[in-house]
Design a protein around this motif. Structure first.
Motif, mmCIF file in Angstrom:
data_model
loop_
_atom_site.group_PDB
_atom_site.id
_atom_site.type_symbol
_atom_site.label_atom_id
_atom_site.label_comp_id
_atom_site.label_asym_id
_atom_site.label_seq_id
_atom_site.Cartn_x
_atom_site.Cartn_y
_atom_site.Cartn_z
ATOM 1 N N GLN A 171 0.812 -1.220 0.000
ATOM 2 C CA GLN A 171 0.000 0.000 0.000
ATOM 3 C C GLN A 171 0.846 1.270 0.000
ATOM 4 N N ILE A 172 2.165 1.111 0.011
ATOM 5 C CA ILE A 172 3.075 2.259 0.055
ATOM 6 C C ILE A 172 3.807 2.375 -1.282
ATOM 7 N N LEU A 173 3.836 3.588 -1.824
ATOM 8 C CA LEU A 173 4.609 3.856 -3.036
ATOM 9 C C LEU A 173 5.908 4.540 -2.630
ATOM 10 N N MET A 174 7.027 3.867 -2.869
ATOM 11 C CA MET A 174 8.342 4.448 -2.616
ATOM 12 C C MET A 174 8.747 5.254 -3.838
ATOM 13 N N VAL A 175 9.091 6.523 -3.621
ATOM 14 C CA VAL A 175 9.435 7.435 -4.708
ATOM 15 C C VAL A 175 10.906 7.811 -4.581
ATOM 16 N N ALA A 176 11.687 7.557 -5.620
ATOM 17 C CA ALA A 176 13.124 7.835 -5.564
ATOM 18 C C ALA A 176 13.686 7.932 -6.970
ATOM 19 N N CYS A 177 14.914 8.440 -7.042
ATOM 20 C CA CYS A 177 15.630 8.478 -8.323
ATOM 21 C C CYS A 177 16.791 7.491 -8.324
ATOM 22 N N HIS A 178 16.820 6.593 -7.326
ATOM 23 C CA HIS A 178 17.933 5.651 -7.165
ATOM 24 C C HIS A 178 17.406 4.223 -7.230
ATOM 25 N N ASP A 181 17.606 1.930 -3.936
ATOM 26 C CA ASP A 181 16.543 2.165 -2.963
ATOM 27 C C ASP A 181 15.234 1.533 -3.431
ATOM 28 N N LEU A 182 14.892 1.778 -4.689
ATOM 29 C CA LEU A 182 13.638 1.243 -5.213
ATOM 30 C C LEU A 182 13.661 -0.273 -5.318
ATOM 31 N N ASN A 183 14.795 -0.842 -5.685
ATOM 32 C CA ASN A 183 14.892 -2.299 -5.776
ATOM 33 C C ASN A 183 14.667 -2.947 -4.406
ATOM 34 N N ARG A 186 10.987 -2.559 -3.397
ATOM 35 C CA ARG A 186 10.150 -3.506 -4.128
ATOM 36 C C ARG A 186 10.318 -4.919 -3.573
ATOM 37 N N ALA A 187 11.537 -5.289 -3.215
ATOM 38 C CA ALA A 187 11.778 -6.609 -2.615
ATOM 39 C C ALA A 187 11.080 -6.743 -1.269
ATOM 40 N N SER A 188 10.809 -5.598 -0.634
ATOM 41 C CA SER A 188 10.100 -5.598 0.653
ATOM 42 C C SER A 188 8.592 -5.465 0.476
ATOM 43 N N GLY A 189 8.124 -5.443 -0.768
ATOM 44 C CA GLY A 189 6.697 -5.444 -1.039
ATOM 45 C C GLY A 189 6.107 -4.125 -1.476
ATOM 46 N N TYR A 190 6.914 -3.057 -1.471
ATOM 47 C CA TYR A 190 6.423 -1.736 -1.846
ATOM 48 C C TYR A 190 6.143 -1.653 -3.347
ATOM 49 N N ARG A 191 5.245 -0.734 -3.718
ATOM 50 C CA ARG A 191 5.182 -0.242 -5.081
ATOM 51 C C ARG A 191 6.294 0.798 -5.240
ATOM 52 N N THR A 192 6.735 1.031 -6.467
ATOM 53 C CA THR A 192 7.873 1.937 -6.649
ATOM 54 C C THR A 192 7.657 2.892 -7.811
ATOM 55 N N ALA A 193 8.176 4.106 -7.630
ATOM 56 C CA ALA A 193 8.129 5.131 -8.678
ATOM 57 C C ALA A 193 9.522 5.711 -8.859
ATOM 58 N N PHE A 194 10.034 5.620 -10.069
ATOM 59 C CA PHE A 194 11.342 6.184 -10.416
ATOM 60 C C PHE A 194 11.119 7.566 -11.024
ATOM 61 N N VAL A 195 11.670 8.591 -10.368
ATOM 62 C CA VAL A 195 11.602 9.956 -10.883
ATOM 63 C C VAL A 195 12.992 10.334 -11.372
ATOM 64 N N ASP A 208 23.534 5.900 -12.215
ATOM 65 C CA ASP A 208 22.593 4.813 -12.508
ATOM 66 C C ASP A 208 21.278 5.421 -12.997
ATOM 67 N N PRO A 209 21.262 5.939 -14.225
ATOM 68 C CA PRO A 209 20.120 6.750 -14.674
ATOM 69 C C PRO A 209 18.936 5.969 -15.229
ATOM 70 N N ASP A 210 19.106 4.668 -15.494
ATOM 71 C CA ASP A 210 18.058 3.914 -16.177
ATOM 72 C C ASP A 210 17.198 3.159 -15.169
ATOM 73 N N PRO A 211 15.897 3.443 -15.131
ATOM 74 C CA PRO A 211 15.028 2.802 -14.139
ATOM 75 C C PRO A 211 14.883 1.310 -14.373
ATOM 76 N N HIS A 212 14.762 0.577 -13.281
ATOM 77 C CA HIS A 212 14.504 -0.858 -13.383
ATOM 78 C C HIS A 212 13.132 -1.065 -14.022
ATOM 79 N N PRO A 213 13.007 -2.023 -14.923
ATOM 80 C CA PRO A 213 11.721 -2.207 -15.624
ATOM 81 C C PRO A 213 10.568 -2.628 -14.723
ATOM 82 N N ASP A 214 10.841 -3.089 -13.513
ATOM 83 C CA ASP A 214 9.766 -3.513 -12.620
ATOM 84 C C ASP A 214 9.147 -2.369 -11.828
#
Length: 231
Positions: A171-178, A181-183, A186-195, A208-214
């Motif tokens: 239920q939590i969206l993690m927002v980051a440019c790294h 952090d997002l990986n 996501r492994a902990s169950g969060y939704r993720t947003a790459f800005v 590391d400018p390219d967001p993970h496809p997941d």
């Protein structure tokens, strides 16, 4: 997608640390008649600080301490031993005077109209309070890893934030440019947003400018994120 809260990485994602630190190094160097590639010095400083804090478990120090201690090593490496204690204090305190990225404040206000928003950061609480007041950022809560005692990307940090928010990780969206952090989020169950923050590391660009496809969302700016989330 049942998103009930947004958790923002803060250093780099929200705060333009590179510009603030380059300015501090430049000012101090000018006083001593010294010239360096201040972009390079700043990025070396940031890398050293991150290396010293990432993944720490119940350390006897926080990121403020790391910023102080790692500064001495970076100055020595770049032949800047002439910088005085007062100079070093000025550079260190510049962390507390950072600006946000220009697109963040208005987008945050939009997002807050729909979701609880928290700063979930490795930065020390005192610094986040200072920069938030400076930039008129009104978080619903600030959660520093120093409060948890465990630093990203350790799973315990993400689990504790979910517990404190009273939510399931999904239920939590993690927002980051790294991605690191997002990986981990996501492994902990969060939704993720790459800005994307292409200027985070200055002219050299992020390492590391390219967001993970997941990632659940990938956006170029915070305004786009607010639009995607219906805020």
């Amino acid at each position: 997608m049942d998103i009930q809260a947004l958790a923002f990485d803060t250093g780099g994602t929200v705060l333009d640390w590179h510009t603030g630190l380059v300015e501090a190094f430049t000012q101090v160097g000018h006083r001593h008649g010294l010239s360096r590639d201040w972009h390079l010095v700043t990025n070396d400083y940031r890398r050293a600080a991150m290396k010293a804090i990432v993944g720490q478990v119940r350390p006897a120090f926080n990121m403020d301490d790391v910023h102080r201690t790692e500064l001495d090593g970076v100055l020595a490496h770049h032949g800047l031993q002439a910088f005085t204690a007062q100079d070093r204090w000025q550079i260190h305190r510049s962390w507390y005077g950072l600006d946000t990225w220009p697109d963040f404040p208005a987008a945050l206000n939009r997002l807050k109209s729909r979701y609880p928003v928290v700063s979930f950061t490795m930065l020390p609480l005192a610094m986040v309070v200072a920069v938030s007041r400076r930039n008129d950022i009104d978080w619903d809560a600030v959660i520093s890893c120093e409060m948890i005692g465990v630093y990203k990307p350790q799973p315990e940090a993400y689990a504790q934030v979910a517990t404190w928010l009273g939510l399931e990780p999904t239920q939590i969206l993690m927002v980051a440019c790294h991605n690191f952090d997002l990986n981990a989020a996501r492994a902990s169950g969060y939704r993720t947003a790459f800005v994307r923050r292409p200027l985070e590391w200055g002219p050299s660009g992020p390492p590391d400018p390219d967001p993970h496809p997941d990632c659940s969302f990938v956006v170029d700016d915070f305004t786009s994120l607010a639009e995607k989330l219906g805020a």
